[in-house]
Design a protein around this motif. Structure first.
Motif, PDB file in Angstrom:
ATOM      1  N   ARG A 124       0.830  -1.203   0.000  1.00  0.00           N
ATOM      2  CA  ARG A 124       0.000   0.000   0.000  1.00  0.00           C
ATOM      3  C   ARG A 124       0.864   1.253   0.000  1.00  0.00           C
ATOM      4  NH1 ARG A 124      -4.234   0.455   4.768  1.00  0.00           N
ATOM      5  NH2 ARG A 124      -2.300   0.288   5.950  1.00  0.00           N
ATOM      6  N   ALA A 125       1.986   1.213   0.701  1.00  0.00           N
ATOM      7  CA  ALA A 125       2.829   2.394   0.820  1.00  0.00           C
ATOM      8  C   ALA A 125       3.745   2.588  -0.375  1.00  0.00           C
ATOM      9  CB  ALA A 125       3.675   2.279   2.089  1.00  0.00           C
ATOM     10  N   LEU A 126       4.198   1.490  -0.996  1.00  0.00           N
ATOM     11  CA  LEU A 126       5.281   1.594  -1.964  1.00  0.00           C
ATOM     12  C   LEU A 126       4.906   1.297  -3.402  1.00  0.00           C
ATOM     13  CD1 LEU A 126       8.107  -0.129   0.117  1.00  0.00           C
ATOM     14  CD2 LEU A 126       7.674   2.314  -0.152  1.00  0.00           C
ATOM     15  N   LEU A 127       3.894   0.482  -3.616  1.00  0.00           N
ATOM     16  CA  LEU A 127       3.589   0.063  -4.986  1.00  0.00           C
ATOM     17  C   LEU A 127       2.491   0.940  -5.575  1.00  0.00           C
ATOM     18  CD1 LEU A 127       3.625  -3.837  -4.736  1.00  0.00           C
ATOM     19  CD2 LEU A 127       5.447  -2.323  -5.494  1.00  0.00           C
ATOM     20  N   THR A 128       2.877   1.975  -6.260  1.00  0.00           N
ATOM     21  CA  THR A 128       1.905   2.840  -6.924  1.00  0.00           C
ATOM     22  C   THR A 128       2.130   2.750  -8.422  1.00  0.00           C
ATOM     23  OG1 THR A 128       3.390   4.723  -6.695  1.00  0.00           O
ATOM     24  CG2 THR A 128       1.729   4.421  -4.975  1.00  0.00           C
ATOM     25  N   GLY A 129       1.036   2.723  -9.152  1.00  0.00           N
ATOM     26  CA  GLY A 129       1.129   2.497 -10.587  1.00  0.00           C
ATOM     27  C   GLY A 129       1.090   3.778 -11.393  1.00  0.00           C
ATOM     28  N   SER A 130       1.072   3.607 -12.708  1.00  0.00           N
ATOM     29  CA  SER A 130       1.024   4.741 -13.621  1.00  0.00           C
ATOM     30  C   SER A 130      -0.365   5.361 -13.616  1.00  0.00           C
ATOM     31  CB  SER A 130       1.368   4.276 -15.039  1.00  0.00           C
ATOM     32  OG  SER A 130       0.357   3.410 -15.521  1.00  0.00           O
ATOM     33  N   ALA A 131      -0.422   6.605 -14.084  1.00  0.00           N
ATOM     34  CA  ALA A 131      -1.713   7.289 -14.148  1.00  0.00           C
ATOM     35  C   ALA A 131      -2.646   6.617 -15.133  1.00  0.00           C
ATOM     36  CB  ALA A 131      -1.497   8.755 -14.533  1.00  0.00           C
ATOM     37  N   GLU A 132      -2.100   6.029 -16.193  1.00  0.00           N
ATOM     38  CA  GLU A 132      -2.928   5.419 -17.235  1.00  0.00           C
ATOM     39  C   GLU A 132      -3.390   4.011 -16.862  1.00  0.00           C
ATOM     40  OE1 GLU A 132       0.310   7.897 -19.288  1.00  0.00           O
ATOM     41  OE2 GLU A 132       0.115   6.584 -17.542  1.00  0.00           O
ATOM     42  N   GLY A 133      -2.597   3.316 -16.061  1.00  0.00           N
ATOM     43  CA  GLY A 133      -2.906   1.930 -15.724  1.00  0.00           C
ATOM     44  C   GLY A 133      -3.546   1.793 -14.359  1.00  0.00           C
ATOM     45  N   VAL A 134      -3.576   0.565 -13.873  1.00  0.00           N
ATOM     46  CA  VAL A 134      -4.149   0.266 -12.559  1.00  0.00           C
ATOM     47  C   VAL A 134      -3.206  -0.694 -11.843  1.00  0.00           C
ATOM     48  CG1 VAL A 134      -6.075  -0.760 -11.309  1.00  0.00           C
ATOM     49  CG2 VAL A 134      -6.517   0.564 -13.379  1.00  0.00           C
ATOM     50  N   THR A 135      -2.975  -0.435 -10.567  1.00  0.00           N
ATOM     51  CA  THR A 135      -2.224  -1.350  -9.716  1.00  0.00           C
ATOM     52  C   THR A 135      -3.044  -1.591  -8.457  1.00  0.00           C
ATOM     53  OG1 THR A 135      -0.151  -0.386 -10.504  1.00  0.00           O
ATOM     54  CG2 THR A 135      -0.030  -1.789  -8.558  1.00  0.00           C
ATOM     55  N   GLU A 136      -3.481  -2.821  -8.258  1.00  0.00           N
ATOM     56  CA  GLU A 136      -4.331  -3.172  -7.119  1.00  0.00           C
ATOM     57  C   GLU A 136      -3.669  -4.264  -6.290  1.00  0.00           C
ATOM     58  OE1 GLU A 136      -7.380  -2.148  -6.198  1.00  0.00           O
ATOM     59  OE2 GLU A 136      -8.365  -1.224  -7.922  1.00  0.00           O
ATOM     60  N   TYR A 137      -4.104  -4.398  -5.032  1.00  0.00           N
ATOM     61  CA  TYR A 137      -3.561  -5.403  -4.125  1.00  0.00           C
ATOM     62  C   TYR A 137      -4.708  -6.127  -3.471  1.00  0.00           C
ATOM     63  CZ  TYR A 137      -0.468  -1.546  -4.797  1.00  0.00           C
ATOM     64  OH  TYR A 137       0.214  -0.523  -5.380  1.00  0.00           O
ATOM     65  N   LEU A 138      -4.599  -7.434  -3.432  1.00  0.00           N
ATOM     66  CA  LEU A 138      -5.665  -8.268  -2.904  1.00  0.00           C
ATOM     67  C   LEU A 138      -5.137  -9.107  -1.756  1.00  0.00           C
ATOM     68  CD1 LEU A 138      -8.523  -9.545  -3.145  1.00  0.00           C
ATOM     69  CD2 LEU A 138      -7.542 -11.110  -4.845  1.00  0.00           C
ATOM     70  N   ASP A 139      -5.793  -9.029  -0.622  1.00  0.00           N
ATOM     71  CA  ASP A 139      -5.459  -9.852   0.535  1.00  0.00           C
ATOM     72  C   ASP A 139      -6.179 -11.188   0.361  1.00  0.00           C
ATOM     73  OD1 ASP A 139      -5.787  -9.351   4.164  1.00  0.00           O
ATOM     74  OD2 ASP A 139      -5.011 -11.019   2.997  1.00  0.00           O
ATOM     75  N   ALA A 140      -5.481 -12.184  -0.141  1.00  0.00           N
ATOM     76  CA  ALA A 140      -6.100 -13.473  -0.418  1.00  0.00           C
ATOM     77  C   ALA A 140      -5.035 -14.552  -0.406  1.00  0.00           C
ATOM     78  CB  ALA A 140      -6.819 -13.447  -1.770  1.00  0.00           C
ATOM     79  N   ASP A 141      -5.477 -15.803  -0.348  1.00  0.00           N
ATOM     80  CA  ASP A 141      -4.597 -16.955  -0.223  1.00  0.00           C
ATOM     81  C   ASP A 141      -4.568 -17.727  -1.539  1.00  0.00           C
ATOM     82  OD1 ASP A 141      -3.447 -19.508   0.467  1.00  0.00           O
ATOM     83  OD2 ASP A 141      -3.964 -19.117   2.553  1.00  0.00           O
ATOM     84  N   ALA A 142      -3.383 -18.128  -1.970  1.00  0.00           N
ATOM     85  CA  ALA A 142      -3.255 -18.895  -3.207  1.00  0.00           C
ATOM     86  C   ALA A 142      -4.025 -20.206  -3.160  1.00  0.00           C
ATOM     87  CB  ALA A 142      -1.786 -19.178  -3.497  1.00  0.00           C
ATOM     88  N   HIS A 143      -4.313 -20.700  -1.956  1.00  0.00           N
ATOM     89  CA  HIS A 143      -5.093 -21.937  -1.831  1.00  0.00           C
ATOM     90  C   HIS A 143      -6.557 -21.739  -2.220  1.00  0.00           C
ATOM     91  CE1 HIS A 143      -1.607 -22.936   0.723  1.00  0.00           C
ATOM     92  NE2 HIS A 143      -1.887 -24.199   0.454  1.00  0.00           N
TER      93      HIS A 143
END
Length: 275
Positions: A124-143
């Motif tokens: 949340r603090a460090l991964l920011t994307g480009s203005a044109e694109g989207v960068t999202e983060y999901l709290d989920a389990d690979a299982h």
């Protein structure tokens, strides 16, 4: 567009409770091997002990990271993929998936998936994307691949090709049949032209010495890990068209020939495309 964490009930209240600083955790130990600063004394102690048992583990970590950069560059620049689902993100370092992809194609959309609270806090603090694109983060389990697929829409359009990135994550799914089912579920949900990107540790490729290190890890850190043979790892790509040079040490996947042949590391890497 600025990245943001996907909603998770009670996540904020539980985050501090969920962060364990007394037990080494994979994402933080990996960060230590990459010379990062986002780790605790217990992570450094376990990581250094494993390095003593298996001195090339740092080379594996760096080769895996370099593989990611080459793969994302190839998929974005040469294959025209504009959507990435990166499962098992780990702690942010340099040249993250979105940085590589959006530098080539600013409109690229990326969803990162992890369920370690410290990873999500740093994302949340460090991964920011480009203005044109989207960068999202999901709290989920690979299982829970079905849960991941439900949560990624509408950020990702599953009617258009998606690169599913699973670097060093299936080794934490101890049952091989379950790991195959996870991969199959994800790839069944994406259309023709989508890609699966995999790296996985092995006791092959000179990795025999890693067996003792993995046993130490499973006794002293979390989550538990398993190595697999090349044949077992190749089975995750069944039904896909394997990109040359096939399933190889990740250090040697489409490396720059002008730099000579890189050292072999005991981490397989491969890319397969859905026909």
């Amino acid at each position: 567009m600025m990245g943001r964490l996907a909603p998770h009930p009670g996540r904020g209240a539980l985050m501090n409770h969920r962060i364990r600083t007394d037990v080494a955790h994979n994402a933080r130990v990996w960060n230590h091997w990459l010379h990062g600063k986002d780790n605790y004394p217990v992570d450094r102690a376990v990581g250094d002990h494993i390095t003593g048992l298996y001195p090339s583990i740092g080379d594996v970590a760096r080769a895996d990271r370099a593989f990611l950069g080459r793969v994302v560059t190839h998929l974005t620049a040469e294959r025209g993929i504009r959507q990435f689902l990166d499962i098992g993100t780990g702690l942010p370092t340099a040249e993250n998936t979105h940085e590589v992809a959006q530098r080539i194609a600013p409109d690229t959309r990326i969803v990162y998936v992890d369920n370690d609270p410290i990873v999500l806090a740093h994302a949340r603090a460090l991964l920011t994307g480009s203005a044109e694109g989207v960068t999202e983060y999901l709290d989920a389990d690979a299982h829970d691949p079905q849960g991941i697929l439900r949560a990624v829409e509408p950020t990702l359009d599953l009617r258009q090709p998606v690169a599913v990135v699973m670097l060093g994550i299936l080794n934490f799914v101890l049952d091989t049949d379950e790991a195959r089912t996870i991969v199959r579920t994800l790839m069944d949900a994406v259309p023709s032209g989508s890609a699966l990107v995999v790296t996985h540790p092995t006791l092959e490729l000179g990795g025999e010495g890693n067996e003792e290190a993995m046993a130490f890890w499973n006794e002293n850190a979390t989550p538990p890990i398993t190595a697999r043979t090349g044949a077992e790892i190749a089975s995750f790509l069944d039904g896909l068209e394997i990109q040359e040079p096939g399933l190889v040490s990740c250090s040697r996947w489409r490396h720059d020939p002008s730099e000579g042949e890189p050292p072999l590391v005991a981490q397989y890497g491969a890319v397969g495309f859905k026909p």
